[in-house]
Design a protein around this motif. Structure first.
Motif, PDB file in Angstrom:
ATOM      1  N   ASP A  64       0.853  -1.184   0.000  1.00  0.00           N
ATOM      2  CA  ASP A  64       0.000   0.000   0.000  1.00  0.00           C
ATOM      3  C   ASP A  64       0.889   1.234   0.000  1.00  0.00           C
ATOM      4  OD1 ASP A  64      -1.920   1.951   0.224  1.00  0.00           O
ATOM      5  OD2 ASP A  64      -2.577   1.368   2.230  1.00  0.00           O
TER       6      ASP A  64
ATOM      7  N   THR B 127       0.328   3.826   2.871  1.00  0.00           N
ATOM      8  CA  THR B 127       0.940   3.488   4.159  1.00  0.00           C
ATOM      9  C   THR B 127       2.432   3.794   4.123  1.00  0.00           C
ATOM     10  OG1 THR B 127      -0.699   1.756   4.526  1.00  0.00           O
ATOM     11  CG2 THR B 127       1.332   1.622   5.813  1.00  0.00           C
TER      12      THR B 127
ATOM     13  N   PRO C  60      -5.801   4.580   0.209  1.00  0.00           N
ATOM     14  CA  PRO C  60      -5.163   3.289  -0.028  1.00  0.00           C
ATOM     15  C   PRO C  60      -4.970   3.040  -1.532  1.00  0.00           C
ATOM     16  CG  PRO C  60      -6.897   3.072   1.593  1.00  0.00           C
ATOM     17  CD  PRO C  60      -7.001   4.471   1.047  1.00  0.00           C
ATOM     18  N   ALA C  61      -3.761   2.599  -1.889  1.00  0.00           N
ATOM     19  CA  ALA C  61      -3.444   2.383  -3.301  1.00  0.00           C
ATOM     20  C   ALA C  61      -2.340   1.342  -3.399  1.00  0.00           C
ATOM     21  CB  ALA C  61      -3.007   3.697  -3.945  1.00  0.00           C
ATOM     22  N   LEU C  62      -2.696   0.158  -3.877  1.00  0.00           N
ATOM     23  CA  LEU C  62      -1.717  -0.921  -3.984  1.00  0.00           C
ATOM     24  C   LEU C  62      -0.893  -0.799  -5.258  1.00  0.00           C
ATOM     25  CD1 LEU C  62      -3.773  -4.042  -2.818  1.00  0.00           C
ATOM     26  CD2 LEU C  62      -2.197  -2.637  -1.486  1.00  0.00           C
TER      27      LEU C  62
ATOM     28  N   CYS D 179      -1.666  10.626  -2.610  1.00  0.00           N
ATOM     29  CA  CYS D 179      -1.581   9.287  -3.168  1.00  0.00           C
ATOM     30  C   CYS D 179      -3.003   8.783  -3.337  1.00  0.00           C
ATOM     31  CB  CYS D 179      -0.812   8.391  -2.203  1.00  0.00           C
ATOM     32  SG  CYS D 179      -0.801   6.656  -2.660  1.00  0.00           S
TER      33      CYS D 179
ATOM     34  N   ARG E 114      -5.635   6.005  -6.025  1.00  0.00           N
ATOM     35  CA  ARG E 114      -5.864   5.178  -7.207  1.00  0.00           C
ATOM     36  C   ARG E 114      -6.722   5.978  -8.168  1.00  0.00           C
ATOM     37  NH1 ARG E 114      -5.998  -0.864  -7.932  1.00  0.00           N
ATOM     38  NH2 ARG E 114      -6.970  -1.100  -9.947  1.00  0.00           N
TER      39      ARG E 114
ATOM     40  N   VAL F 142      -2.037   4.311 -10.162  1.00  0.00           N
ATOM     41  CA  VAL F 142      -1.883   4.902  -8.840  1.00  0.00           C
ATOM     42  C   VAL F 142      -1.032   6.146  -9.040  1.00  0.00           C
ATOM     43  CG1 VAL F 142      -0.774   4.651  -6.581  1.00  0.00           C
ATOM     44  CG2 VAL F 142      -2.142   2.770  -7.521  1.00  0.00           C
TER      45      VAL F 142
ATOM     46  N   THR G 110      -6.600  -5.127  -6.552  1.00  0.00           N
ATOM     47  CA  THR G 110      -7.532  -4.314  -5.772  1.00  0.00           C
ATOM     48  C   THR G 110      -7.888  -4.947  -4.434  1.00  0.00           C
ATOM     49  OG1 THR G 110      -9.355  -5.326  -6.974  1.00  0.00           O
ATOM     50  CG2 THR G 110      -8.595  -3.174  -7.740  1.00  0.00           C
TER      51      THR G 110
END
Length: 148
Positions: A4, A7, A33-35, A68, A70, A75, A147
């Motif tokens: 993430d 984070t 949150p963005a992976l 940050c 998505r 991202v 996701t």
């Protein structure tokens, strides 16, 4: 591995709070949150370099905003500042090693070259443009990770 980015950014930016307070710079962030797929150590280095540059070039009383999120299949990691900005004619050159915009700030001129190299290693692109109200905005665009 997927991580993430929000984070990672939040953890990394904590080390800059004292520097921002000392220069009376409003350091804000908006993180969703963005992976992304990537190496945490290298991505911390990318964040470090961009936030450090923004704080270094922003005058006292200015602001630095870190974001940050998505956006569709991407991202976006952004750092905006209220510093002098980077003239369009110099924007490509600042990604070369040892290029610095002025002699007033300290640094090796490697920060944005390192950012470019880390972005390339992660299949990301780096866009440098003008922040709303002047200053510089750097956007690093990653392919979004899973996701879930």
């Amino acid at each position: 591995p997927a991580l993430d980015l929000a984070t990672l950014v939040q953890e990394t930016i904590q080390s800059f709070v004292g520097q921002a307070v000392a220069k009376d710079i409003d350091l804000g962030f908006e993180l969703a949150p963005a992976l992304v797929e990537g190496d945490a150590f290298q991505l911390r280095d990318l964040v470090d370099n961009l936030v450090d540059n923004a704080l270094r070039y922003t005058p006292a009383g200015g602001r630095v905003a870190v974001g940050c999120a998505r956006a569709g299949d991407a991202v976006l990691f952004t750092v905006e500042d209220s510093g002098p900005g980077i003239p369009p004619a110099r924007r490509a050159a600042v990604f070369e090693r040892y290029v610095r915009l002025d002699d007033k700030t300290t640094g090796s001129g490697l920060g944005l070259a390192i950012v470019r190299d880390i972005a390339l290693a992660h299949g990301a692109t780096v866009l440098l443009d003008e922040a709303v109200g002047g200053g510089a905005r750097v956007t690093v665009r990653f392919a979004a990770g899973p996701t879930s």
